[in-house]
Design an enzyme around this catalytic site. Structure first.
Site, PDB file in Angstrom:
ATOM      1  N   ASP A 106      -5.495  -2.647   0.966  1.00 31.57           N
ATOM      2  CA  ASP A 106      -4.286  -2.670   0.372  1.00 31.57           C
ATOM      3  C   ASP A 106      -3.789  -0.525   1.107  1.00 31.57           C
ATOM      4  O   ASP A 106      -4.908   0.081   0.940  1.00 31.57           O
ATOM      5  CB  ASP A 106      -4.782  -2.084  -0.731  1.00 31.57           C
ATOM      6  N   ASP A 212       1.313  -1.735  -0.923  1.00 33.89           N
ATOM      7  CA  ASP A 212       1.871  -1.409  -2.297  1.00 33.89           C
ATOM      8  C   ASP A 212       3.791  -1.019  -2.428  1.00 33.89           C
ATOM      9  O   ASP A 212       3.534   0.322  -1.639  1.00 33.89           O
ATOM     10  CB  ASP A 212       0.850  -0.514  -2.605  1.00 33.89           C
TER      11      ASP A 212
HETATM   12  C1  NOJ Z   1       1.608  -2.655  -7.745  1.00 33.96           C
HETATM   13  C2  NOJ Z   1       0.621  -2.557  -7.821  1.00 33.96           C
HETATM   14  O1  NOJ Z   1       0.561  -4.131  -7.592  1.00 33.96           O
HETATM   15  C3  NOJ Z   1       0.408  -2.029  -8.990  1.00 33.96           C
HETATM   16  O2  NOJ Z   1      -1.375  -2.958  -9.438  1.00 33.96           O
HETATM   17  C4  NOJ Z   1      -0.055  -0.858  -9.069  1.00 33.96           C
HETATM   18  O3  NOJ Z   1      -0.105  -0.401 -10.566  1.00 33.96           O
HETATM   19  C5  NOJ Z   1       1.034  -0.488  -9.055  1.00 33.96           C
HETATM   20  N1  NOJ Z   1       1.524  -1.144  -7.333  1.00 33.96           N
HETATM   21  C6  NOJ Z   1       1.345   0.778  -8.369  1.00 33.96           C
HETATM   22  O4  NOJ Z   1       0.781   1.230  -7.661  1.00 33.96           O
END
Ligand code: NOJ
Length: 579
Positions: A106, A212
């Site tokens: 990620d 992300d």
């Molecule tokens: C998306 C992610 O999937 C989530 O879990 C996270 O809180 C936010 N982006 C911020 O990084």
């Protein structure tokens, strides 16, 4: 990028892959601290392989204060000690590669943690060389002379996107928690730092990334106020100014160039963008930005206009129409879909997209697998989805929820002295969509703590673990696990039709039935999924009434195709016509 054209569809290894998503804190605890870790993952690689997936995506395990469970990174080139060491990650890469699988990490580069050295320096002085790594603005002064945030945008975790810094008298910008300051991508030095991090992991042998919040990296530089969409709130959804900002494609092309050099896999998270023309710019095959993106029109179907925890009624007809829209769009525009119903950010699909009928849980989970798993795109399975794991019981109180998205929302309601009705509605929505559900410990077996850990885990184990766990399912030919295996197996065996084949929705008069056809040359597969919890009559279109092979059914005794069918609750099947 390796590709060749096949009946008009570009071939690529990542189109043929199935991805398994792991949430490290909740997968397997190896050292008895109640928190999952990388050695835990390493001990389960044979299980993952046996499902038939090709890629493992792990949620962040970099050094982090974990305000947002690792999506707040304080050092991108190190592993958080709670999860293990670099040596453990190397072992994971080797272990996956030895089994013919790949590792996707990620990549959280829209923001860092406020504990990252860059931010610590940036906040220490306006003259810091890292000050411009983040987004700073002077306060707006109200008519009464008060200092106010520079605009009215709402952050993803409630409240303003701006946090005031007393020391410098300026606000910094954060789309998520205040401990997750956004990076300033306008600064070329930031981009070089990020690209260096990407290269670091690719050089280590990682095979690609899930990016992300990647569509948020370019913001409209005038930071205008957002129009009022929720009059009850002080802050408003400003997504139109950052979800697909002016320089997004320039930045993604820069990233794409690096990824291409490594033939790496990429899937971007792209929330708040529903315009297909914007999306195809990212995933168009010849654009060289990202391979595919997660867009959320389908899985956000139950989210109302005031955001994730506002209720919305929906129908299976709408569900299939949204799926159809993206299937057709991608195939007509040389793009590619990421197929998913679950991830770490929402409730379980059997607790959201079908009615709560315990007696049908297994067939319903298999129906959802059929519906999503045989469409055109790369399929993503979230840990536990392969077992039909469900949300926490409704009897669990708010005190058992742990996630900041849920708790901030709840606290905001309390702060606003919301009515009991409003609190009850919110609780009802948490029960469906809170991120906590997907983060409950993985259910390995029926031993204490579900075989996840030897001690009480950081978040409670679901009550149903003795009946719903991996040990019970792996050797049961009729389990949800083995059903998913069959789907992945079919995708490999009938790659032409199930990976590269054309998608076409089959017209059905029944609002609860989703039927579609996949075809390639003379091969035709019919896929049917009933979203009803009672029997429904379905007339099979004449062109499918030909000899064929029954490939998959979620009832042990799949009934053969006949002109008038009575589909049982949540019945689903795939039939391969022999032309
Ligand atoms: C998306 C992610 O999937 C989530 O879990 C996270 O809180 C936010 N982006 C911020 O990084």
């Amino acid at each position: 990028m390796t590709d060749s054209s096949h009946e008009g569809v570009h071939h690529a290894w990542w189109k043929e892959a199935a991805v398994y998503q792991i949430y490290p804190a909740s997968f397997k605890d190896s050292n008895g601290d109640g928190i999952g870790d990388i050695p835990g993952i390493n001990s389960k690689l044979d299980y993952i392989k046996s499902l038939g997936v090709d890629i493992v995506w792990i949620c962040p395990c970099y050094k982090s204060p974990k305000v947002d469970m690792g999506y707040d990174v304080s050092d991108y080139k190190d592993i958080d000690e709670q999860y293990g060491t670099m040596a453990d990650i190397d072992k994971l890469i080797d272990g996956l590669h030895a089994r013919g699988m790949k590792l996707v990490m990620d990549m959280v580069i829209n923001h860092t943690s406020d504990q990252h050295e860059w931010f610590k320096s940036a906040v220490s002085s306006k003259d810091s060389p890292y000050r411009d790594y983040y987004i700073w603005k002077k306060p707006k002064i109200s008519e009464t002379g008060e200092k106010c945030p520079p605009n009215n945008w709402l952050s993803a975790f409630s409240g303003s996107v701006w946090e005031y810094d007393e020391k410098s008298g300026e606000y910094y910008f954060h789309l998520f928690a205040k401990e997750q300051p956004d990076l300033n991508w306008e600064n070329p030095k930031v981009r070089q730092e990020v690209y260096d991090i990407i290269r670091f992991w690719l050089n280590k042998g990682v095979d690609g990334f899930r990016m992300d919040a990647i569509n948020f990296i370019s913001k409209e530089q005038s930071y205008p106020d957002a129009p009022i969409s929720d009059p009850s709130s002080k802050y408003q959804n400003g997504a139109m100014y950052y979800a697909s900002g002016p320089r997004l494609h320039e930045y993604l092309s820069e990233i794409g160039q690096i990824l291409n050099q490594y033939n790496a896999f990429s899937v971007g998270e792209m929330a708040h963008v529903f315009d297909p023309n914007e999306i195809i710019k990212v995933v168009g095959f010849t654009r060289n930005e990202l391979n595919m993106i997660f867009q959320f029109e389908l899985t956000d179907i139950d989210m109302g206009p005031a955001g994730k925890f506002s209720p919305k009624a929906w129908t299976p007809t709408q569900f299939r129409n949204i799926a159809n829209k993206w299937q057709v769009f991608m195939q007509e525009n040389d793009g590619w879909n990421a197929l998913f119903l679950e991830n770490h950010d929402s409730g379980r699909s059997v607790s959201r997209f079908v009615k709560h009928r315990p007696e049908f849980r297994s067939v319903a989970a298999k129906m959802l697998a059929t519906f999503i798993g045989l469409q055109s795109g790369t399929i993503f399975i979230y840990q536990g989805e392969e077992l039909g794991l469900a949300n926490m019981p409704k009897s669990w109180q708010i005190s058992r929820y742990k996630d900041l998205e849920t708790l901030n929302y709840y606290r905001q309601l309390l702060h606003d002295v919301a009515s009991q009705d409003a609190l009850d509605i919110a609780m009802g929505e948490f029960q469906k969509k809170a991120r906590d559900h997907a983060r409950l410990p993985f259910q390995w077996d029926s031993s204490p703590f579900a075989g996840f850990s030897t001690v009480q885990p950081w978040i409670d184990v679901n009550d149903d673990y003795r009946e719903w766990n991996a040990a019970l399912q792996v050797n049961d030919p009729l389990s949800v696990f083995n059903y998913w295996r069959s789907i992945l197996d079919l995708r490999q065996t009938y790659k032409d039709v199930l990976v590269y084949g054309k998608f076409e929705l089959v017209a059905t008069t029944h609002e609860d039935v989703c039927a579609y056809e996949r075809s390639f040359g003379s091969q035709v597969a019919l896929v049917v999924a009933s979203f009803s919890d009672s029997t429904v009559n379905w007339t099979v279109p004449l062109n499918f009434l030909k000899p064929g092979k029954w490939m998959l059914s979620n009832y042990a005794d799949g009934s053969p195709l006949q002109p008038e069918m009575v589909l049982r609750p949540y019945e689903a099947f795939m039939y391969l016509l022999s032309n």
